[in-house]
Design a protein around this motif. Structure first.
Motif, PDB file in Angstrom:
ATOM      1  N   ASN A 258       3.073 -77.018 -45.618  1.00  0.00           N
ATOM      2  CA  ASN A 258       3.293 -75.958 -46.601  1.00  0.00           C
ATOM      3  C   ASN A 258       4.494 -75.094 -46.204  1.00  0.00           C
ATOM      4  OD1 ASN A 258       0.767 -76.652 -48.031  1.00  0.00           O
ATOM      5  ND2 ASN A 258      -0.215 -75.797 -46.209  1.00  0.00           N
ATOM      6  N   PRO A 259       5.663 -75.705 -46.082  1.00  0.00           N
ATOM      7  CA  PRO A 259       6.823 -74.964 -45.576  1.00  0.00           C
ATOM      8  C   PRO A 259       7.362 -73.958 -46.583  1.00  0.00           C
ATOM      9  CG  PRO A 259       7.482 -77.143 -46.287  1.00  0.00           C
ATOM     10  CD  PRO A 259       5.988 -77.111 -46.375  1.00  0.00           C
ATOM     11  N   THR A 260       7.967 -72.915 -46.059  1.00  0.00           N
ATOM     12  CA  THR A 260       8.820 -72.063 -46.876  1.00  0.00           C
ATOM     13  C   THR A 260      10.232 -72.654 -46.832  1.00  0.00           C
ATOM     14  OG1 THR A 260       9.328 -70.639 -44.990  1.00  0.00           O
ATOM     15  CG2 THR A 260       7.468 -69.993 -46.405  1.00  0.00           C
ATOM     16  N   ASN A 287       8.586 -70.125 -60.027  1.00  0.00           N
ATOM     17  CA  ASN A 287       9.160 -71.146 -59.129  1.00  0.00           C
ATOM     18  C   ASN A 287       9.015 -70.789 -57.656  1.00  0.00           C
ATOM     19  OD1 ASN A 287      10.747 -73.348 -60.812  1.00  0.00           O
ATOM     20  ND2 ASN A 287      11.028 -71.386 -61.872  1.00  0.00           N
ATOM     21  N   GLY A 288       8.310 -69.690 -57.382  1.00  0.00           N
ATOM     22  CA  GLY A 288       7.984 -69.353 -55.998  1.00  0.00           C
ATOM     23  C   GLY A 288       9.089 -68.679 -55.225  1.00  0.00           C
ATOM     24  N   TYR A 289      10.109 -68.145 -55.908  1.00  0.00           N
ATOM     25  CA  TYR A 289      11.227 -67.529 -55.198  1.00  0.00           C
ATOM     26  C   TYR A 289      11.020 -66.031 -55.019  1.00  0.00           C
ATOM     27  CZ  TYR A 289      13.904 -71.817 -55.991  1.00  0.00           C
ATOM     28  OH  TYR A 289      14.329 -73.118 -55.990  1.00  0.00           O
ATOM     29  N   ARG A 290      11.377 -65.556 -53.835  1.00  0.00           N
ATOM     30  CA  ARG A 290      11.412 -64.130 -53.555  1.00  0.00           C
ATOM     31  C   ARG A 290      12.793 -63.788 -53.012  1.00  0.00           C
ATOM     32  NH1 ARG A 290       5.678 -63.242 -50.272  1.00  0.00           N
ATOM     33  NH2 ARG A 290       4.287 -63.977 -51.947  1.00  0.00           N
ATOM     34  N   ALA A 291      13.364 -62.730 -53.581  1.00  0.00           N
ATOM     35  CA  ALA A 291      14.709 -62.332 -53.164  1.00  0.00           C
ATOM     36  C   ALA A 291      14.689 -60.906 -52.638  1.00  0.00           C
ATOM     37  CB  ALA A 291      15.683 -62.441 -54.336  1.00  0.00           C
ATOM     38  N   THR A 292      15.490 -60.666 -51.629  1.00  0.00           N
ATOM     39  CA  THR A 292      15.688 -59.312 -51.109  1.00  0.00           C
ATOM     40  C   THR A 292      17.186 -59.065 -51.008  1.00  0.00           C
ATOM     41  OG1 THR A 292      15.585 -60.113 -48.829  1.00  0.00           O
ATOM     42  CG2 THR A 292      13.531 -59.323 -49.804  1.00  0.00           C
ATOM     43  N   GLY A 308       5.747 -76.751 -55.940  1.00  0.00           N
ATOM     44  CA  GLY A 308       7.102 -76.785 -56.453  1.00  0.00           C
ATOM     45  C   GLY A 308       8.159 -76.488 -55.425  1.00  0.00           C
ATOM     46  N   ASN A 309       7.766 -76.243 -54.176  1.00  0.00           N
ATOM     47  CA  ASN A 309       8.733 -75.951 -53.120  1.00  0.00           C
ATOM     48  C   ASN A 309       9.694 -77.128 -52.965  1.00  0.00           C
ATOM     49  OD1 ASN A 309       9.708 -76.012 -50.150  1.00  0.00           O
ATOM     50  ND2 ASN A 309       8.903 -73.936 -50.377  1.00  0.00           N
ATOM     51  N   LEU A 326      13.352 -84.535 -41.910  1.00  0.00           N
ATOM     52  CA  LEU A 326      12.624 -85.336 -42.886  1.00  0.00           C
ATOM     53  C   LEU A 326      11.639 -84.426 -43.606  1.00  0.00           C
ATOM     54  CD1 LEU A 326      13.775 -87.444 -40.846  1.00  0.00           C
ATOM     55  CD2 LEU A 326      11.749 -88.823 -41.283  1.00  0.00           C
ATOM     56  N   HIS A 327      11.581 -84.537 -44.935  1.00  0.00           N
ATOM     57  CA  HIS A 327      10.684 -83.642 -45.666  1.00  0.00           C
ATOM     58  C   HIS A 327      10.210 -84.279 -46.957  1.00  0.00           C
ATOM     59  CE1 HIS A 327      13.586 -82.346 -48.834  1.00  0.00           C
ATOM     60  NE2 HIS A 327      14.496 -82.473 -47.889  1.00  0.00           N
ATOM     61  N   ASP A 328       9.258 -83.601 -47.565  1.00  0.00           N
ATOM     62  CA  ASP A 328       8.678 -83.995 -48.841  1.00  0.00           C
ATOM     63  C   ASP A 328       9.600 -83.527 -49.977  1.00  0.00           C
ATOM     64  OD1 ASP A 328       6.834 -84.878 -50.719  1.00  0.00           O
ATOM     65  OD2 ASP A 328       5.503 -83.154 -50.481  1.00  0.00           O
ATOM     66  N   THR A 329       9.223 -83.818 -51.204  1.00  0.00           N
ATOM     67  CA  THR A 329       9.946 -83.330 -52.378  1.00  0.00           C
ATOM     68  C   THR A 329       8.992 -83.297 -53.559  1.00  0.00           C
ATOM     69  OG1 THR A 329      11.728 -83.802 -53.953  1.00  0.00           O
ATOM     70  CG2 THR A 329      10.735 -85.686 -52.857  1.00  0.00           C
ATOM     71  N   PRO A 330       9.120 -82.311 -54.432  1.00  0.00           N
ATOM     72  CA  PRO A 330       8.305 -82.339 -55.645  1.00  0.00           C
ATOM     73  C   PRO A 330       8.823 -83.340 -56.677  1.00  0.00           C
ATOM     74  CG  PRO A 330       9.703 -80.394 -55.640  1.00  0.00           C
ATOM     75  CD  PRO A 330       9.890 -81.058 -54.308  1.00  0.00           C
ATOM     76  N   ALA A 331      10.071 -83.776 -56.523  1.00  0.00           N
ATOM     77  CA  ALA A 331      10.666 -84.726 -57.474  1.00  0.00           C
ATOM     78  C   ALA A 331      10.395 -86.149 -57.006  1.00  0.00           C
ATOM     79  CB  ALA A 331      12.159 -84.466 -57.608  1.00  0.00           C
ATOM     80  N   ARG A 332       9.111 -86.518 -56.972  1.00  0.00           N
ATOM     81  CA  ARG A 332       8.736 -87.812 -56.383  1.00  0.00           C
ATOM     82  C   ARG A 332       9.097 -88.987 -57.281  1.00  0.00           C
ATOM     83  NH1 ARG A 332       4.290 -84.303 -55.066  1.00  0.00           N
ATOM     84  NH2 ARG A 332       4.483 -83.677 -52.872  1.00  0.00           N
TER      85      ARG A 332
END
Length: 450
Positions: A258-260, A287-292, A308-309, A326-332
């Motif tokens: 569950n990476p950020t 879309n799970g985005y937080r901005a500062t 959706g990360n 190496l990582h996962d993707t929501p666009a499988r």
């Protein structure tokens, strides 16, 4: 035993007292180059402090005629390993053998042996022809030339010592067999086999008991345990150009569930994501985005864990200056594409959660039940592994695919040409062990831009 370091004085200096030997020296003689083998001044004749020599360096050692004849036979048969006998001038070695034991034979045989060791152990292709190759092969330290030569001469098994340097991976053996069976007239196939045999020599002989190996042009990742393929996974790799995936040897130190995703500034600013997140809070939240925004106006955007990360549900933590992992993707759905060279450089892996849990379990970081619970928890969790796992990001354009078939892969980054040119050119001595190419830090993937 008489020893002398290979240096820049040139073989001609050593052979100046041997008129017959001097007749064998001419422009095509490789041992006249700067990495030739002179004999230094006689030990004991000087009063200066004696400095211990680096044991990794080659020396001129004493060769009997029998050992030199065995070496000549190896040179003449070295084509089976994808190397060119002419590089090692067997004619000149045979000429010295005919003259009998001498300092000239010692130098000639020692030089030939050294070059054979370097090419079989480390690869014949010089570093400047290995595009984006950042692997540092440890074999020169683990199998030092001087010791190999001493062992060969003491045992009399010159051929056996040299043969022991060839890669042990079964894919190399498949290429070796393909070379033996290849039609002499099919120069393109033979050249590809030679280039990819040499690529195996660029890697460590011992890849480890368990490791991950991905062949970028094949778009596949293998999980290997005790020499067997345990799992295979389709991959998405870097697009050609500046985002091409480099070739690396790194170590998985942990698994992140569950990476950020801290979005790189090249996307926050360069592609306008920062303004979009700040100006459209509903879209950002969905879309799970937080901005500062800092006091200096600097905008930081972090995408929170979730389906959706852009990194998906996991990434393998393998620290390196390229920021490749190496990582996962929501666009499988993209794993079904034929052309999967479309990322920013990192490697996306299908069934990534399965891979993450397997690596965590094999590495002793979590039990199966723990890994499942962590992955379902939805919170950022890094699981360190006790038994680290090497990752080899390789580039083979001819080899054994995951189904066991020997075939050609598309040269998606045009990296064959410099290797083939180097193999056609005269052998280069004093080769660098590390590349001086620029390290290009890639950005993690934002799926919406592809």
């Amino acid at each position: 035993m008489r020893l002398a370091q290979f240096g820049s004085l040139g073989l001609a200096t050593m052979l100046a007292t041997s008129p017959a030997a001097a007749q064998t020296l001419f422009a095509q003689d490789p041992l006249q180059q700067d990495d030739a083998a002179p004999v230094t001044s006689t030990p004991g004749a000087e009063t200066r402090e004696v400095v211990q020599q680096d044991p990794r360096l080659a020396r001129v050692q004493r060769w009997s005629v029998d050992n030199a004849m065995a070496l000549a036979a190896v040179v003449e048969a070295i084509g089976a390993e994808g190397l060119d006998p002419a590089d090692y001038r067997p004619d000149l070695l045979r000429a010295e053998i005919e003259r009998g034991e001498s300092a000239a034979l010692d130098a000639r045989a020692s030089g030939v042996f050294t070059w054979l060791v370097e090419d079989l152990r480390d690869g014949r292709t010089p570093m400047e022809a290995r595009r984006q190759w950042f692997v540092v092969d440890p074999d020169a330290d683990l199998l030092p030339t001087g010791k190999l030569m001493a062992d060969a001469l003491e045992s009399g098994d010159v051929a056996g010592v040299i043969a022991s340097l060839a890669p042990t991976h079964e894919d190399y053996e498949a290429l070796r067999e393909a070379l033996a069976a290849a039609d002499d007239g099919d120069t393109q196939e033979r050249r590809l086999i030679l280039a990819n045999m040499d690529r195996w020599r660029w890697l460590p002989r011992d890849l480890g008991g368990q490791y991950l190996l991905t062949n970028v042009p094949e778009y596949q990742l293998r999980l290997m345990v005790n020499g067997q393929i345990i799992r295979t996974y389709r991959t998405i790799v870097g697009a050609p150009g500046r985002t091409a995936t480099p070739q690396l040897m790194e170590t998985v130190e942990g698994v992140v569930f569950n990476p950020t995703w801290t979005v790189p500034q090249s996307i926050v600013v360069g592609e306008g994501l920062g303004n979009r997140v700040l100006n459209n809070p509903t879209w950002a939240r969905n879309n799970g985005y937080r901005a500062t925004r800092g006091a200096n106006g600097f905008v930081t955007v972090v995408q929170q864990p979730g389906p959706g990360n852009s990194l998906g549900m996991m990434k393998l933590d393998m620290p390196n200056p390229h920021a490749i992992f190496l990582h996962d993707t929501p666009a499988r759905n993209l794993f079904n594409s034929d052309n999967r060279a479309r990322s920013h450089g990192c490697i996306r892996v299908e069934r990534a959660l399965e891979l993450a849990m397997t690596v965590a379990i094999l590495g002793g970081g979590a039990t199966r039940d723990e890994a499942v619970a962590i992955s379902r928890g939805g919170e950022y969790t890094r699981v360190p592994v006790e038994r680290t796992m090497p990752v080899y990001i390789t580039y083979f354009t001819y080899g054994v695919d995951v189904d066991g078939n020997l075939r050609q892969f598309n040269d998606i980054y045009d990296r064959d040409a410099p290797v083939l040119a180097a193999l056609d050119a005269p052998r280069v001595g004093n080769r660098a062990r590390e590349t001086d190419e620029e390290v290009i830090e890639v950005v993690d993937d934002l799926n919406s831009i592809i």
